[in-house]
Design an enzyme around this catalytic site. Structure first.
Site, short mmCIF file in Angstrom:
data_model
loop_
_atom_site.label_atom_id
_atom_site.label_comp_id
_atom_site.label_asym_id
_atom_site.label_seq_id
_atom_site.Cartn_x
_atom_site.Cartn_y
_atom_site.Cartn_z
N TYR A 142 3.49 -7.37 3.41
CA TYR A 142 4.35 -6.43 2.69
C TYR A 142 5.13 -5.57 3.68
CZ TYR A 142 5.67 -2.99 -0.88
OH TYR A 142 6.37 -2.16 -1.73
N LYS A 146 9.26 -5.07 4.16
CA LYS A 146 9.92 -3.78 3.97
C LYS A 146 10.52 -3.24 5.28
CE LYS A 146 9.23 -3.55 -0.45
NZ LYS A 146 10.35 -3.67 -1.40
#
Length: 237
Positions: A142, A146
């Site tokens: 993740y 990002k």
């Protein structure tokens, strides 16, 4: 507004509609976005629902080619598969990076191309995360998506500045939504999150409404290539 069926996406769409924008809710699930559009309409806003899978890049290109240029794009569609790095599979990688980064990139490209062709100035807002500024256990995948989104937005801002098109990220902390709520059923996890949020509470979707209005509107007319971090102090230490 991609990923607009519920949670952050629907709340941000409602905020923009309340401020006077005519919003287009985009998601794969027709029932959710139609319900969201009706709710916005019942509150006096203007909204329409468009069923579109943003991982289908040809469908994305076709959609934007057929529409008048938008003034605002909110790149919100995203996913997460929390795993220790040694447990992340190639399928996990493709799913998270494919939606969080690849789709966001080509949605932004298709939208910007149409804006440039019509001479429309405006704002691209990419919903990132505080995890695009720090690391976290079980978040290597993740975080990778990002952090990449942050770099993407900065470079896009430089490309598009001559056309009067801005690009920024909105980077929230843990927001309680249908997607994140199951994580907080683990008391130890919830306690660890609250220990890092210095203001002492989980985020709510309402905490992001003013931020998206700022980035999308002329209130942020000189703001591009940066990130608005709404994290209750998480990244301050």
């Amino acid at each position: 507004m991609t990923g607009a069926g519920r949670g952050i996406g629907l709340a941000l769409a409602a905020a923009l509609a309340e401020a006077g924008a005519e919003v287009t809710l985009v998601a794969r699930t027709r029932d959710e976005i139609e319900q969201g559009a009706r709710a916005i309409g019942a509150a006096g806003g203007r909204a329409r629902a468009v069923t579109l899978d943003v991982t289908d890049l040809q469908a994305v290109r076709d959609y934007f080619a057929q529409q008048p240029a938008f003034h605002i794009l909110v790149n919100n569609a995203g996913t997460n598969r929390p795993r220790a790095m040694w447990d992340v599979s190639e399928a996990d990688y493709d799913a998270v990076m494919g939606l969080n980064l690849k789709s966001a990139y080509f949605v932004a490209q298709a939208c910007a191309r149409r804006m440039m062709a019509e001479g429309v100035q405006g704002s691209l807002v990419h919903v990132g995360s505080q995890m695009g500024h720090v690391g976290g256990p079980d978040r290597s995948l993740y975080c990778a998506s990002k952090w990449a989104l942050e770099g993407m937005s900065k470079a896009i801002a430089l490309d598009l500045a001559p056309f009067g098109i801005r690009s920024n990220t909105l980077a929230p902390t843990f927001i309680e939504t249908p997607m994140t709520r199951p994580f907080f059923e683990d008391p130890a996890f919830k306690a660890s999150v609250l220990a890092r949020i210095k203001l002492g509470r989980l985020g709510a979707v309402e905490d992001l409404m003013g931020s998206v209005l700022y980035l999308a509107s002329d209130a942020g007319a000189l703001v591009t290539g940066t990130s608005l971090v709404v994290d209750g102090g998480w990244t301050a230490e």
